[in-house]
Design a protein around this motif. Structure first.
Motif, PDB file in Angstrom:
ATOM      1  N   MET A   1       0.838  -1.189   0.000  1.00  0.00           N
ATOM      2  CA  MET A   1       0.000   0.000   0.000  1.00  0.00           C
ATOM      3  C   MET A   1       0.879   1.247   0.000  1.00  0.00           C
ATOM      4  SD  MET A   1      -2.854   1.182  -0.395  1.00  0.00           S
ATOM      5  CE  MET A   1      -3.405  -0.496  -0.669  1.00  0.00           C
ATOM      6  N   GLU A   2       0.286   2.370  -0.432  1.00  0.00           N
ATOM      7  CA  GLU A   2       1.044   3.609  -0.565  1.00  0.00           C
ATOM      8  C   GLU A   2       1.662   4.036   0.762  1.00  0.00           C
ATOM      9  OE1 GLU A   2       1.460   4.578  -3.499  1.00  0.00           O
ATOM     10  OE2 GLU A   2      -0.159   3.514  -4.495  1.00  0.00           O
ATOM     11  N   ARG A   3       2.902   4.480   0.699  1.00  0.00           N
ATOM     12  CA  ARG A   3       3.607   4.887   1.904  1.00  0.00           C
ATOM     13  C   ARG A   3       3.660   6.404   2.057  1.00  0.00           C
ATOM     14  NH1 ARG A   3       8.717   0.769   0.972  1.00  0.00           N
ATOM     15  NH2 ARG A   3       7.452  -1.054   0.510  1.00  0.00           N
ATOM     16  N   GLU A   4       3.239   7.125   1.029  1.00  0.00           N
ATOM     17  CA  GLU A   4       3.259   8.576   1.110  1.00  0.00           C
ATOM     18  C   GLU A   4       1.943   9.106   1.671  1.00  0.00           C
ATOM     19  OE1 GLU A   4       5.948   7.072  -1.952  1.00  0.00           O
ATOM     20  OE2 GLU A   4       3.775   6.890  -1.720  1.00  0.00           O
ATOM     21  N   PRO A   5       2.009  10.184   2.436  1.00  0.00           N
ATOM     22  CA  PRO A   5       0.762  10.853   2.825  1.00  0.00           C
ATOM     23  C   PRO A   5       0.084  11.424   1.581  1.00  0.00           C
ATOM     24  CG  PRO A   5       2.687  11.767   3.979  1.00  0.00           C
ATOM     25  CD  PRO A   5       3.199  10.873   2.925  1.00  0.00           C
ATOM     26  N   ILE A   6      -1.227  11.451   1.586  1.00  0.00           N
ATOM     27  CA  ILE A   6      -1.974  12.098   0.510  1.00  0.00           C
ATOM     28  C   ILE A   6      -2.185  13.555   0.918  1.00  0.00           C
ATOM     29  CG2 ILE A   6      -4.123  12.127  -0.806  1.00  0.00           C
ATOM     30  CD1 ILE A   6      -4.394   9.128  -0.155  1.00  0.00           C
ATOM     31  N   ILE A   7      -1.775  14.485   0.060  1.00  0.00           N
ATOM     32  CA  ILE A   7      -1.918  15.907   0.364  1.00  0.00           C
ATOM     33  C   ILE A   7      -3.242  16.411  -0.198  1.00  0.00           C
ATOM     34  CG2 ILE A   7      -0.935  18.218   0.102  1.00  0.00           C
ATOM     35  CD1 ILE A   7       1.782  16.943  -0.348  1.00  0.00           C
ATOM     36  N   ALA A   8      -4.068  16.993   0.651  1.00  0.00           N
ATOM     37  CA  ALA A   8      -5.352  17.553   0.221  1.00  0.00           C
ATOM     38  C   ALA A   8      -5.133  18.923  -0.407  1.00  0.00           C
ATOM     39  CB  ALA A   8      -6.299  17.662   1.413  1.00  0.00           C
ATOM     40  N   LEU A   9      -5.358  19.004  -1.718  1.00  0.00           N
ATOM     41  CA  LEU A   9      -5.178  20.275  -2.438  1.00  0.00           C
ATOM     42  C   LEU A   9      -6.461  21.098  -2.336  1.00  0.00           C
ATOM     43  CD1 LEU A   9      -3.315  18.990  -5.644  1.00  0.00           C
ATOM     44  CD2 LEU A   9      -2.321  19.951  -3.546  1.00  0.00           C
ATOM     45  N   ASP A  10      -6.721  21.613  -1.152  1.00  0.00           N
ATOM     46  CA  ASP A  10      -7.955  22.372  -0.922  1.00  0.00           C
ATOM     47  C   ASP A  10      -7.747  23.842  -1.251  1.00  0.00           C
ATOM     48  OD1 ASP A  10      -9.320  20.077  -0.116  1.00  0.00           O
ATOM     49  OD2 ASP A  10      -8.609  20.277   1.937  1.00  0.00           O
ATOM     50  N   PHE A  11      -7.606  24.099  -2.554  1.00  0.00           N
ATOM     51  CA  PHE A  11      -7.429  25.458  -3.072  1.00  0.00           C
ATOM     52  C   PHE A  11      -8.564  25.755  -4.043  1.00  0.00           C
ATOM     53  CE2 PHE A  11      -3.094  23.793  -2.333  1.00  0.00           C
ATOM     54  CZ  PHE A  11      -2.629  24.729  -1.426  1.00  0.00           C
ATOM     55  N   PRO A  12      -8.946  27.028  -4.189  1.00  0.00           N
ATOM     56  CA  PRO A  12     -10.031  27.352  -5.112  1.00  0.00           C
ATOM     57  C   PRO A  12      -9.605  27.468  -6.575  1.00  0.00           C
ATOM     58  CG  PRO A  12      -9.351  29.320  -3.928  1.00  0.00           C
ATOM     59  CD  PRO A  12      -8.582  28.168  -3.330  1.00  0.00           C
ATOM     60  N   THR A  13      -8.322  27.721  -6.842  1.00  0.00           N
ATOM     61  CA  THR A  13      -7.877  27.950  -8.220  1.00  0.00           C
ATOM     62  C   THR A  13      -6.668  27.077  -8.566  1.00  0.00           C
ATOM     63  OG1 THR A  13      -6.286  29.709  -7.690  1.00  0.00           O
ATOM     64  CG2 THR A  13      -8.599  30.365  -8.015  1.00  0.00           C
ATOM     65  N   TRP A  14      -6.496  26.851  -9.877  1.00  0.00           N
ATOM     66  CA  TRP A  14      -5.320  26.125 -10.332  1.00  0.00           C
ATOM     67  C   TRP A  14      -4.058  26.941 -10.070  1.00  0.00           C
ATOM     68  CZ3 TRP A  14      -3.070  21.849 -10.905  1.00  0.00           C
ATOM     69  CH2 TRP A  14      -1.856  21.771 -11.578  1.00  0.00           C
ATOM     70  N   LYS A  15      -4.131  28.255 -10.195  1.00  0.00           N
ATOM     71  CA  LYS A  15      -2.954  29.106  -9.984  1.00  0.00           C
ATOM     72  C   LYS A  15      -2.391  28.912  -8.570  1.00  0.00           C
ATOM     73  CE  LYS A  15      -1.364  33.910 -10.426  1.00  0.00           C
ATOM     74  NZ  LYS A  15      -1.777  35.294 -10.765  1.00  0.00           N
ATOM     75  N   GLU A  16      -3.269  28.889  -7.568  1.00  0.00           N
ATOM     76  CA  GLU A  16      -2.822  28.678  -6.189  1.00  0.00           C
ATOM     77  C   GLU A  16      -2.279  27.258  -6.000  1.00  0.00           C
ATOM     78  OE1 GLU A  16      -5.510  30.450  -3.026  1.00  0.00           O
ATOM     79  OE2 GLU A  16      -6.716  30.730  -4.835  1.00  0.00           O
ATOM     80  N   THR A  17      -2.931  26.304  -6.648  1.00  0.00           N
ATOM     81  CA  THR A  17      -2.488  24.917  -6.563  1.00  0.00           C
ATOM     82  C   THR A  17      -1.101  24.753  -7.166  1.00  0.00           C
ATOM     83  OG1 THR A  17      -4.793  24.202  -6.764  1.00  0.00           O
ATOM     84  CG2 THR A  17      -3.096  22.541  -7.168  1.00  0.00           C
ATOM     85  N   GLU A  18      -0.923  25.323  -8.337  1.00  0.00           N
ATOM     86  CA  GLU A  18       0.366  25.221  -9.026  1.00  0.00           C
ATOM     87  C   GLU A  18       1.477  25.879  -8.221  1.00  0.00           C
ATOM     88  OE1 GLU A  18       1.827  25.692 -13.616  1.00  0.00           O
ATOM     89  OE2 GLU A  18       0.634  27.335 -12.772  1.00  0.00           O
ATOM     90  N   ARG A  19       1.161  27.042  -7.629  1.00  0.00           N
ATOM     91  CA  ARG A  19       2.154  27.738  -6.802  1.00  0.00           C
ATOM     92  C   ARG A  19       2.575  26.872  -5.615  1.00  0.00           C
ATOM     93  NH1 ARG A  19      -0.755  31.910  -4.963  1.00  0.00           N
ATOM     94  NH2 ARG A  19      -0.541  32.993  -6.954  1.00  0.00           N
ATOM     95  N   PHE A  20       1.609  26.212  -4.999  1.00  0.00           N
ATOM     96  CA  PHE A  20       1.910  25.330  -3.877  1.00  0.00           C
ATOM     97  C   PHE A  20       2.782  24.161  -4.318  1.00  0.00           C
ATOM     98  CE2 PHE A  20       0.725  21.343  -1.740  1.00  0.00           C
ATOM     99  CZ  PHE A  20       1.174  21.617  -0.455  1.00  0.00           C
ATOM    100  N   LEU A  21       2.442  23.541  -5.436  1.00  0.00           N
ATOM    101  CA  LEU A  21       3.161  22.361  -5.891  1.00  0.00           C
ATOM    102  C   LEU A  21       4.591  22.666  -6.331  1.00  0.00           C
ATOM    103  CD1 LEU A  21       0.305  20.557  -7.866  1.00  0.00           C
ATOM    104  CD2 LEU A  21       1.320  19.845  -5.687  1.00  0.00           C
ATOM    105  N   GLN A  22       4.842  23.899  -6.734  1.00  0.00           N
ATOM    106  CA  GLN A  22       6.199  24.284  -7.131  1.00  0.00           C
ATOM    107  C   GLN A  22       7.196  24.130  -5.982  1.00  0.00           C
ATOM    108  OE1 GLN A  22       5.583  28.245  -8.653  1.00  0.00           O
ATOM    109  NE2 GLN A  22       5.070  27.529 -10.720  1.00  0.00           N
ATOM    110  N   THR A  23       6.686  24.153  -4.772  1.00  0.00           N
ATOM    111  CA  THR A  23       7.527  23.982  -3.579  1.00  0.00           C
ATOM    112  C   THR A  23       8.199  22.615  -3.551  1.00  0.00           C
ATOM    113  OG1 THR A  23       5.932  25.340  -2.370  1.00  0.00           O
ATOM    114  CG2 THR A  23       7.493  24.080  -1.042  1.00  0.00           C
ATOM    115  N   PHE A  24       7.614  21.648  -4.234  1.00  0.00           N
ATOM    116  CA  PHE A  24       8.059  20.257  -4.110  1.00  0.00           C
ATOM    117  C   PHE A  24       9.038  19.806  -5.190  1.00  0.00           C
ATOM    118  CE2 PHE A  24       4.340  20.771  -1.574  1.00  0.00           C
ATOM    119  CZ  PHE A  24       4.592  20.000  -0.450  1.00  0.00           C
ATOM    120  N   SER A  25       9.542  20.747  -5.982  1.00  0.00           N
ATOM    121  CA  SER A  25      10.640  20.488  -6.927  1.00  0.00           C
ATOM    122  C   SER A  25      10.405  19.248  -7.791  1.00  0.00           C
ATOM    123  CB  SER A  25      11.957  20.339  -6.156  1.00  0.00           C
ATOM    124  OG  SER A  25      12.209  21.482  -5.382  1.00  0.00           O
ATOM    125  N   ASN A  26       9.240  19.192  -8.409  1.00  0.00           N
ATOM    126  CA  ASN A  26       8.917  18.112  -9.343  1.00  0.00           C
ATOM    127  C   ASN A  26       8.844  16.727  -8.700  1.00  0.00           C
ATOM    128  OD1 ASN A  26       8.821  19.912 -11.597  1.00  0.00           O
ATOM    129  ND2 ASN A  26      11.057  19.899 -11.622  1.00  0.00           N
TER     130      ASN A  26
END
Length: 238
Positions: A1-26
């Motif tokens: 089974m998956e060993r990573e936590p699932i991150i809840a992307l509770d954002f209203p826009t794709w722009k905010e989501t994308e900005r958050f995900l950029q933190t994780f360096s691909n």
């Protein structure tokens, strides 16, 4: 089974989501897309996340008559998500129809199908007074879990506090996906039945969903790594 936590992307826009995900360096993540993000931005969000090589739990909690849910799942299966859910309160026939729709709409591997038992924001008192369910919260959750398994689903969404009882009733391989996960120093916010990642592991969660402890952190990557460490990279489903 998956060993990573699932991150809840509770954002209203794709722009905010994308900005958050950029933190994780691909880095390839397991993410949850709920109603807030999906309904305001549409299927394009799923396509973009797949292009970024993220696995996706589409958390829409469908609840309608069996035929409507079946047809909806048939369409959603085309998105290629990894996991999706319905409300167990819709009944065994509806849940079985959801699985049938996924099978009809999937050309390859079918997404995992979960059913929500009782929301982690629901207290026993609230369940009694507003849903008019007279049994204990755990009894209600176990009843829904058994219906979910009988319908052919892969597991349930529940709090960590019911995970062990569900394993006993439905088997170790039946998934217990638990939201309401917080780091100890964080506020519980609108959740009632919460736990930290280490507690979820010890109580038998199969997979954990973490939102604000990561998404609202001043250093999201650092918070994610902390959650991941507490959850345990060598954790397996219980």
């Amino acid at each position: 089974m998956e060993r990573e936590p699932i991150i809840a992307l509770d954002f209203p826009t794709w722009k905010e989501t994308e900005r958050f995900l950029q933190t994780f360096s691909n880095e390839s993540l397991y993410v949850k897309v709920g109603m807030e993000l999906y309904l305001q931005n549409g299927p394009a969000v799923i396509e973009k996340l797949k292009e970024m090589n993220h696995r996706i739990f589409l958390d829409l909690k469908l609840h309608d008559i069996p035929n409507t849910v079946q047809q909806a799942m048939k369409g959603l299966a085309n998105l290629g998500v990894d996991m999706i859910n319905v409300h167990a309160a819709g009944g065994q026939k509806m849940m079985a129809a959801a699985r049938e729709g996924l099978e009809q709409g999937t050309s390859g591997k079918r997404p995992l199908l979960l059913a929500v038992t009782q929301l982690t924001s629901t207290s026993e008192e609230q369940m009694h007074s507003e849903q008019l369910i007279p049994v204990s919260l755990e009894e209600s959750v176990l009843h829904y879990a058994k219906l979910t398994k009988a319908a052919g689903c892969d597991g349930v969404v529940c709090s960590v506090y019911e995970a062990a009882a569900i394993s006993e009733a439905c088997g170790i391989d039946f998934l217990k996906v638990t939201p309401g996960i917080r780091l100890k120093e964080d506020d519980a916010n609108d959740q009632k039945r919460v736990a930290d990642p280490a507690g979820a592991k010890s109580l038998g969660s199969s997979m954990i969903v973490v939102g604000r402890s990561i998404t609202k952190a001043s250093e999201p990557l650092e918070a994610y790594q902390k959650v991941k460490q507490q959850w345990g990279e060598n954790n397996y489903a219980k």
